[in-house]
Design an enzyme around this catalytic site. Structure first.
Site, mmCIF file in Angstrom:
data_model
loop_
_atom_site.group_PDB
_atom_site.id
_atom_site.type_symbol
_atom_site.label_atom_id
_atom_site.label_comp_id
_atom_site.label_asym_id
_atom_site.label_seq_id
_atom_site.Cartn_x
_atom_site.Cartn_y
_atom_site.Cartn_z
ATOM 1 N N SER A 289 0.789 -1.240 0.000
ATOM 2 C CA SER A 289 0.000 0.000 0.000
ATOM 3 C C SER A 289 0.816 1.282 0.000
ATOM 4 C CB SER A 289 -0.948 0.025 1.197
ATOM 5 O OG SER A 289 -1.921 -0.920 1.025
ATOM 6 N N GLU B 197 -8.637 7.430 -5.121
ATOM 7 C CA GLU B 197 -8.080 6.282 -5.855
ATOM 8 C C GLU B 197 -9.127 5.687 -6.804
ATOM 9 O OE1 GLU B 197 -5.185 4.147 -3.871
ATOM 10 O OE2 GLU B 197 -5.170 2.483 -5.301
ATOM 11 N N ASP C 35 -6.768 -0.299 2.949
ATOM 12 C CA ASP C 35 -5.413 0.266 2.977
ATOM 13 C C ASP C 35 -5.405 1.662 3.578
ATOM 14 O OD1 ASP C 35 -5.113 -2.042 1.580
ATOM 15 O OD2 ASP C 35 -4.776 -1.095 -0.356
ATOM 16 N N TYR D 33 -8.293 -7.770 -10.424
ATOM 17 C CA TYR D 33 -8.911 -7.283 -9.178
ATOM 18 C C TYR D 33 -10.368 -6.899 -9.456
ATOM 19 C CZ TYR D 33 -9.418 -4.533 -4.866
ATOM 20 O OH TYR D 33 -9.837 -4.038 -3.654
HETATM 21 C C1 GLA Z 1 -5.737 -4.142 -2.412
HETATM 22 C C2 GLA Z 1 -6.889 -3.174 -2.228
HETATM 23 C C3 GLA Z 1 -7.583 -3.401 -0.886
HETATM 24 C C4 GLA Z 1 -7.950 -4.866 -0.695
HETATM 25 C C5 GLA Z 1 -6.756 -5.771 -1.009
HETATM 26 C C6 GLA Z 1 -7.128 -7.235 -0.992
HETATM 27 O O1 GLA Z 1 -4.730 -3.880 -1.479
HETATM 28 O O2 GLA Z 1 -6.416 -1.847 -2.289
HETATM 29 O O3 GLA Z 1 -8.701 -2.565 -0.770
HETATM 30 O O4 GLA Z 1 -9.072 -5.198 -1.475
HETATM 31 O O5 GLA Z 1 -6.195 -5.478 -2.272
HETATM 32 O O6 GLA Z 1 -7.467 -7.633 0.296
#
Ligand code: GLA
Length: 428
Positions: A150, A197, A209, A261
């Site tokens: 993150s 974001e 995050d 994702y």
């Molecule tokens: C990324 C996204 C989060 C979460 C993770 C998986 O880090 O930014 O919001 O969904 O993936 O847990």
């Protein structure tokens, strides 16, 4: 580790000139490692991240106009924009996180900052609606980029703290991790950063995050309910067990992350809708509303891929609850077992792992004294998180691959994690 503030101040002076007598500030916000509860946040589930000692720091001087001048020490590039016309930059894409946060903090069309109607997220109304002003800033981070720790949320949150402090928000409130008012302000900041974001940068991440970077507490994991945005710090008790948290960065970076994702998000949203339809239950909005017994009753009626995705989420949410019980009881080995299970589920049901992550978890499993390990973050590359008895650390480090594992991959790295506080801002 964290970025050194004296060094960053020197960079500021080199880029923007002398500042004796000027108001110079520093904001910093940590990256995060999620211990358990992966891909559950966008289904309104639970997560259990820790904020880490690696952060993004911004040294800044509030201006007298509406111009933002940014210099990234890591990309060695300037980027400038006016608060009256905030556009995305193609020349300096790194600056879009800061731009997006400035945009999100300036657009108040959703007075609740995206909070769902009727949800109790604290009674105090600690607004973050300020008339933003310009500033000069230098930025640097030591959160590895693209590794699933993150770095972008850390940059967003540090940007929000800089912009709000420059705009005159009370820093006692901004820095408070204890008062209800401070926590409410942080929830709003996290939501503004997520909005930046999602809508400005264009990545449909959940809220984990940004909340971890805002709410982190040294020595504690953050047990976060991603539906209500309520959280509880849970003591990790690492010292009592003589254990450490270790991150292994496989060095693998995958461009596919965003599209895959988004596809996972769609699949679980479809799953939740189908389950609601099959059961004729209008109270099923997300998979958070489905327990495992309910899932078992309807799982066979779902297309098999959707069923696998849903099974992961439903069980992973439960694993977080069980993990919190284990931490509270001081049974780190039980917590570790949940981490192994989580990884298997991410590998086989959610299908967001990759061979290098699987290998790193397998090696950890074969090393005596490793209590648990799993991939952390969105997946398809990036890092594993390992819960390790201190005496076993040298064995684990020796066993994990030290050379790039595929063409184009970076050199793998192992680092011990310090569990840190959330974002802060202060005058230098
Ligand atoms: C990324 C996204 C989060 C979460 C993770 C998986 O880090 O930014 O919001 O969904 O993936 O847990």
């Amino acid at each position: 580790m964290a970025v050194d503030s004296r060094w960053l101040l020197e960079q500021f002076q080199t880029v923007f000139g002398g500042c004796s007598g000027d108001e110079v500030w520093i904001s910093r916000a940590p990256g995060r490692v999620n211990l358990i509860g992966e891909h559950t946040d966008y289904s309104g589930g639970f997560v259990l991240p820790v904020a880490v000692g690696h952060d993004v720091a911004i040294v800044f001087r509030p201006g007298t106009d509406r111009i933002i001048r940014l210099y990234s020490c890591d990309y060695r590039q300037m980027s400038e924009f006016c608060l009256d016309r905030i556009l995305t930059s193609t020349d300096a894409p790194w600056s879009n996180f800061f731009r997006g946060v400035a945009w999100a903090l300036s657009t108040h069309e959703s007075p609740d900052g995206g909070l769902n109607e009727g949800e109790d997220r604290g009674s105090n109304n600690c607004e973050i609606e300020y008339e933003l002003i310009g500033l000069d800033a230098v930025i640097s981070g030591d959160v590895p980029i693209g590794a699933g720790l993150s770095s972008s949320a850390a940059f967003e949150v540090a940007s929000a703290f800089a912009l709000l402090a420059a705009a005159g928000m009370d820093t006692v409130i901004l820095n408070s991790l204890e008062s209800e008012c401070g926590l409410n302000a942080r929830r709003r900041i996290a939501l503004a950063c997520q909005k930046a974001e999602n809508l400005f940068v264009g990545v449909s991440c959940g809220i984990m995050d940004q909340m971890a970077s805002c709410m982190g507490k040294a020595g504690h994991a953050i047990y976060l309910d991603c539906r209500s945005l309520r959280h509880e710090p849970v003591e990790l008790g690492l010292d009592n067990a003589d254990a450490v948290i270790v991150v292994y960065d496989t060095g693998v970076r995958r461009g596919l992350v965003d599209s895959e994702y988004n596809r996972r998000r769609q699949e679980v949203e479809t799953g939740a809708k189908m389950i609601s339809g099959i059961l004729r239950r209008s109270d099923v909005h997300t998979l958070r509303d489905v327990d495992f017994a309910t899932f078992q009753a309807v799982g066979e009626m779902l297309p098999s891929k959707v069923a696998r995705r849903c099974e992961h989420v439903v069980r992973e949410i439960r694993r977080v609850e069980n993990g919190v019980v284990a931490l509270r009881q001081g049974t780190l080995d039980t917590f570790g077992d949940l981490m192994w299970e989580s990884h298997e589920s991410l590998r086989d049901l959610y299908e967001v792992s990759c061979p290098e992550l699987d290998m790193a978890v397998r090696i950890a499993h074969e090393t005596d004294g490793v209590l648990g390990a799993r991939m952390t973050g969105a997946g398809f590359g990036g890092c594993t998180v390992n819960l390790v008895l201190r005496h076993a650390l040298p064995d684990l480090v020796r066993a994990l691959p030290g050379k790039p594992m595929r063409p184009g991959a970076l050199e793998p790295r192992v680092f011990k994690i310090d569990v840190a506080d959330g974002a802060k801002v202060r005058r230098l």
